[in-house]
Design a protein around this motif. Structure first.
Motif, mmCIF file in Angstrom:
data_model
loop_
_atom_site.group_PDB
_atom_site.id
_atom_site.type_symbol
_atom_site.label_atom_id
_atom_site.label_comp_id
_atom_site.label_asym_id
_atom_site.label_seq_id
_atom_site.Cartn_x
_atom_site.Cartn_y
_atom_site.Cartn_z
ATOM 1 N N LEU A 85 0.834 -1.197 0.000
ATOM 2 C CA LEU A 85 0.000 0.000 0.000
ATOM 3 C C LEU A 85 0.868 1.244 0.000
ATOM 4 N N ARG A 86 0.313 2.310 -0.540
ATOM 5 C CA ARG A 86 0.917 3.634 -0.413
ATOM 6 C C ARG A 86 -0.144 4.509 0.220
ATOM 7 N N ILE A 87 0.200 5.126 1.319
ATOM 8 C CA ILE A 87 -0.736 5.997 2.028
ATOM 9 C C ILE A 87 -0.250 7.420 1.832
ATOM 10 N N LYS A 88 -1.147 8.250 1.293
ATOM 11 C CA LYS A 88 -0.730 9.593 0.888
ATOM 12 C C LYS A 88 -1.762 10.615 1.343
ATOM 13 N N GLY A 89 -1.246 11.725 1.831
ATOM 14 C CA GLY A 89 -2.085 12.853 2.231
ATOM 15 C C GLY A 89 -1.239 14.102 2.235
ATOM 16 N N PRO A 90 -1.796 15.216 2.723
ATOM 17 C CA PRO A 90 -1.050 16.478 2.730
ATOM 18 C C PRO A 90 0.296 16.386 3.450
ATOM 19 N N THR A 91 0.359 15.601 4.538
ATOM 20 C CA THR A 91 1.616 15.476 5.286
ATOM 21 C C THR A 91 2.037 14.020 5.446
ATOM 22 N N THR A 92 1.405 13.126 4.723
ATOM 23 C CA THR A 92 1.681 11.686 4.820
ATOM 24 C C THR A 92 2.082 11.180 3.438
ATOM 25 N N ASP A 93 3.113 10.336 3.373
ATOM 26 C CA ASP A 93 3.470 9.690 2.116
ATOM 27 C C ASP A 93 4.461 8.578 2.415
ATOM 28 N N PHE A 94 3.955 7.345 2.505
ATOM 29 C CA PHE A 94 4.849 6.211 2.722
ATOM 30 C C PHE A 94 4.209 4.950 2.150
ATOM 31 N N GLU A 95 5.048 3.920 1.994
ATOM 32 C CA GLU A 95 4.594 2.630 1.499
ATOM 33 C C GLU A 95 4.810 1.594 2.584
ATOM 34 N N GLN A 96 3.941 0.587 2.585
ATOM 35 C CA GLN A 96 4.129 -0.543 3.472
ATOM 36 C C GLN A 96 3.364 -1.738 2.929
ATOM 37 N N THR A 97 3.793 -2.922 3.331
ATOM 38 C CA THR A 97 3.101 -4.151 2.960
ATOM 39 C C THR A 97 2.098 -4.477 4.062
ATOM 40 N N ILE A 98 0.919 -4.938 3.666
ATOM 41 C CA ILE A 98 -0.085 -5.305 4.666
ATOM 42 C C ILE A 98 0.380 -6.568 5.376
ATOM 43 N N LYS A 99 0.572 -6.454 6.694
ATOM 44 C CA LYS A 99 0.961 -7.620 7.492
ATOM 45 C C LYS A 99 -0.243 -8.204 8.210
ATOM 46 N N SER A 100 -1.180 -7.331 8.618
ATOM 47 C CA SER A 100 -2.394 -7.837 9.261
ATOM 48 C C SER A 100 -3.516 -6.826 9.120
ATOM 49 N N MET A 101 -4.721 -7.357 8.997
ATOM 50 C CA MET A 101 -5.941 -6.547 8.937
ATOM 51 C C MET A 101 -6.961 -7.205 9.847
ATOM 52 N N GLU A 102 -7.851 -6.391 10.390
ATOM 53 C CA GLU A 102 -8.895 -6.931 11.245
ATOM 54 C C GLU A 102 -10.223 -6.244 10.971
ATOM 55 N N ILE A 103 -11.293 -6.993 11.179
ATOM 56 C CA ILE A 103 -12.646 -6.438 11.228
ATOM 57 C C ILE A 103 -13.226 -6.881 12.560
ATOM 58 N N GLU A 104 -13.661 -5.921 13.362
ATOM 59 C CA GLU A 104 -14.224 -6.230 14.688
ATOM 60 C C GLU A 104 -13.297 -7.148 15.492
ATOM 61 N N HIS A 105 -12.001 -6.846 15.497
ATOM 62 C CA HIS A 105 -10.987 -7.577 16.276
ATOM 63 C C HIS A 105 -10.774 -9.011 15.817
ATOM 64 N N LYS A 106 -11.241 -9.361 14.605
ATOM 65 C CA LYS A 106 -10.986 -10.689 14.047
ATOM 66 C C LYS A 106 -10.066 -10.520 12.841
ATOM 67 N N LYS A 107 -8.981 -11.307 12.828
ATOM 68 C CA LYS A 107 -8.033 -11.213 11.713
ATOM 69 C C LYS A 107 -8.699 -11.672 10.419
ATOM 70 N N ILE A 108 -8.408 -10.939 9.335
ATOM 71 C CA ILE A 108 -8.925 -11.310 8.019
ATOM 72 C C ILE A 108 -7.767 -11.324 7.026
ATOM 73 N N GLU A 109 -7.936 -12.066 5.938
ATOM 74 C CA GLU A 109 -6.927 -12.128 4.885
ATOM 75 C C GLU A 109 -7.260 -11.175 3.741
ATOM 76 N N LYS A 110 -8.569 -10.956 3.516
ATOM 77 C CA LYS A 110 -9.002 -10.111 2.400
ATOM 78 C C LYS A 110 -10.078 -9.153 2.890
ATOM 79 N N ALA A 111 -10.079 -7.956 2.301
ATOM 80 C CA ALA A 111 -11.128 -6.971 2.579
ATOM 81 C C ALA A 111 -11.771 -6.589 1.263
ATOM 82 N N LYS A 112 -13.076 -6.343 1.294
ATOM 83 C CA LYS A 112 -13.812 -6.007 0.077
ATOM 84 C C LYS A 112 -14.419 -4.618 0.206
ATOM 85 N N PRO A 113 -14.831 -4.022 -0.915
ATOM 86 C CA PRO A 113 -15.440 -2.690 -0.855
ATOM 87 C C PRO A 113 -16.597 -2.666 0.140
#
Length: 87
Positions: free
Chosen positions: A36-64
């Motif tokens: 991912l690249r996260i960009k804003g007025p004062t933010t600009d960096f890249e990172q690889t997704i290591k973990s994501m959660e929905i309602e404190h449960k780990k997920i592998e994929k997120a959808k729109p």
């Protein structure tokens, strides 16, 4: 940053500085391992997704429409844009 290299996949809606977790409103599919690249007025960096959660449960994929918690390596701010690197 050209259009071919990245695709908008979400927006930061909240940030928890003590635990370095951003809440992302997802607008396109993402999964663990994506860069991912996260960009804003004062933010600009890249990172690889290591973990994501929905309602404190780990997920592998997120959808729109998902609202996910994403561990981030740097400070982010509300309304920063989240892009997925395609190349």
């Amino acid at each position: 940053m050209s259009e071919e290299e990245v695709k908008k996949v979400g927006t930061i809606s909240h940030y928890f500085p003590k635990i370095s977790v951003a809440i992302v409103e997802v607008t396109a599919p993402i999964e663990v391992g994506d860069t991912l690249r996260i960009k804003g007025p004062t933010t600009d960096f890249e990172q690889t997704i290591k973990s994501m959660e929905i309602e404190h449960k780990k997920i592998e994929k997120a959808k729109p429409g998902d609202s996910i918690g994403l561990k981030v390596e740097e400070r982010v701010r509300e309304n920063d844009i989240v892009y997925k690197k395609l190349a």
